[in-house]
Design a protein around this motif. Sequence first.
Motif, short mmCIF file in Angstrom:
data_model
loop_
_atom_site.label_atom_id
_atom_site.label_comp_id
_atom_site.label_asym_id
_atom_site.label_seq_id
_atom_site.Cartn_x
_atom_site.Cartn_y
_atom_site.Cartn_z
N ARG A 41 15.41 70.46 -15.09
CA ARG A 41 15.08 71.21 -13.87
C ARG A 41 14.35 72.50 -14.22
NH1 ARG A 41 20.29 69.27 -12.33
NH2 ARG A 41 21.29 71.28 -12.70
N LEU A 57 22.02 59.40 -9.36
CA LEU A 57 20.98 60.31 -8.87
C LEU A 57 19.57 59.77 -9.12
CD1 LEU A 57 20.16 62.93 -7.54
CD2 LEU A 57 20.50 64.11 -9.73
N ALA A 65 12.10 63.70 -2.60
CA ALA A 65 13.47 63.60 -3.11
C ALA A 65 13.55 64.11 -4.54
CB ALA A 65 13.94 62.15 -3.04
N ARG A 99 13.19 67.98 -4.56
CA ARG A 99 14.41 68.65 -4.11
C ARG A 99 15.50 68.58 -5.17
NH1 ARG A 99 18.49 66.90 0.84
NH2 ARG A 99 19.86 68.71 0.66
N ALA A 100 15.64 67.41 -5.79
CA ALA A 100 16.67 67.27 -6.83
C ALA A 100 16.39 68.20 -8.01
CB ALA A 100 16.74 65.82 -7.31
N ASP A 110 17.38 71.89 -6.88
CA ASP A 110 18.79 72.29 -6.71
C ASP A 110 19.80 71.22 -7.10
OD1 ASP A 110 18.59 70.47 -4.63
OD2 ASP A 110 18.50 72.00 -3.06
N GLY A 111 19.33 70.12 -7.66
CA GLY A 111 20.25 69.07 -8.10
C GLY A 111 20.83 68.23 -6.98
N ALA A 112 20.26 68.34 -5.77
CA ALA A 112 20.83 67.67 -4.61
C ALA A 112 20.47 66.19 -4.57
CB ALA A 112 20.36 68.34 -3.33
N MET A 113 21.39 65.40 -4.03
CA MET A 113 21.11 63.99 -3.78
C MET A 113 20.16 63.88 -2.60
SD MET A 113 22.78 61.79 -5.77
CE MET A 113 23.04 60.33 -4.78
N PRO A 114 19.33 62.83 -2.55
CA PRO A 114 18.44 62.66 -1.40
C PRO A 114 19.23 62.54 -0.10
CG PRO A 114 17.80 61.22 -3.20
CD PRO A 114 19.11 61.83 -3.59
N ALA A 115 18.67 63.10 0.96
CA ALA A 115 19.32 63.02 2.27
C ALA A 115 19.20 61.61 2.82
CB ALA A 115 18.68 64.02 3.23
#
Length: 269
Positions: free
Chosen positions: A146, A172, A185, A188-189, A192-197
């Motif tokens: 990241r 992930l 996706a 975004r990951a 911030d390391g977020a999973m896709p919405a």
Amino acid sequence: MTVRIKWLPLVLAAALQPAMAGRTEDALLASLRQAHPATRFDRVAPTPVPGLYEVWMGENVAYVRRGHVRYLVFGHLFDTRRMQDVTASRKAGGIARQTPLVVDGSASDGAVDLPTIPVEDAIALVRGTGARRLLVFTDPACAYCRQLDAALRRLRDVTVLHYLLPYQGRQLPEAIWCAQDRDAAYARAMADGAMPAGPAQPCASPLERNLALAARLGVQATPTLVFADGRRIAGALGSDDIEAGLARAAGGIDQADSLARSGHGTHRQ
């Protein structure tokens, strides 16, 4: 006259410091060669840590303390204040002259033939004209990956092909690959390391092919960058170090070294 005499030892000491440092590194190199005659040691260089020295063996680097040549430490030196991978930066900056990555059955000269590597298994980031090309083996769950992604997005006129590797789990990377908007996706990951919405959509991912490609190229850590001339560097490089690697890959060695000196700008479990 008295004032000049008092300052003279300090002036002499300052003048002698570079020569003394050079003698220390030469002596340490000789000690290493004597202690490990079967290993080829190219050179020794100081690090930002007092008493700790880099030991270069081709494109490999280890660390040693003066007077303790029995023990070599392999890994990356990381500056936590600047959030910089010092080892990766030194490799990219031309401190060690690297050799092309060799892959059997690729190009006729043994170097990686990037046009033959499948682009359909990668997530492409195109900046500007996209004229320059760079491969990145990455894991969206990897913090260093990241960090590298932020530097990659500051580049100009480059196409970056991201090959997802599930070194820290498949959930992930598979969710990113199967997302409706894969590029968004992934961005975004990496931010911030977020999973896709939204719910994951079943799809065939290229993770197994990416693992096979990484094995063929000798990639064992994320992130790893492969430049167009076949040179491979593992670590979270800064944007200027990446620019230096891109310039070197295009044949601009002098430009690459100039960029590296300017100052602008995880291993598999």
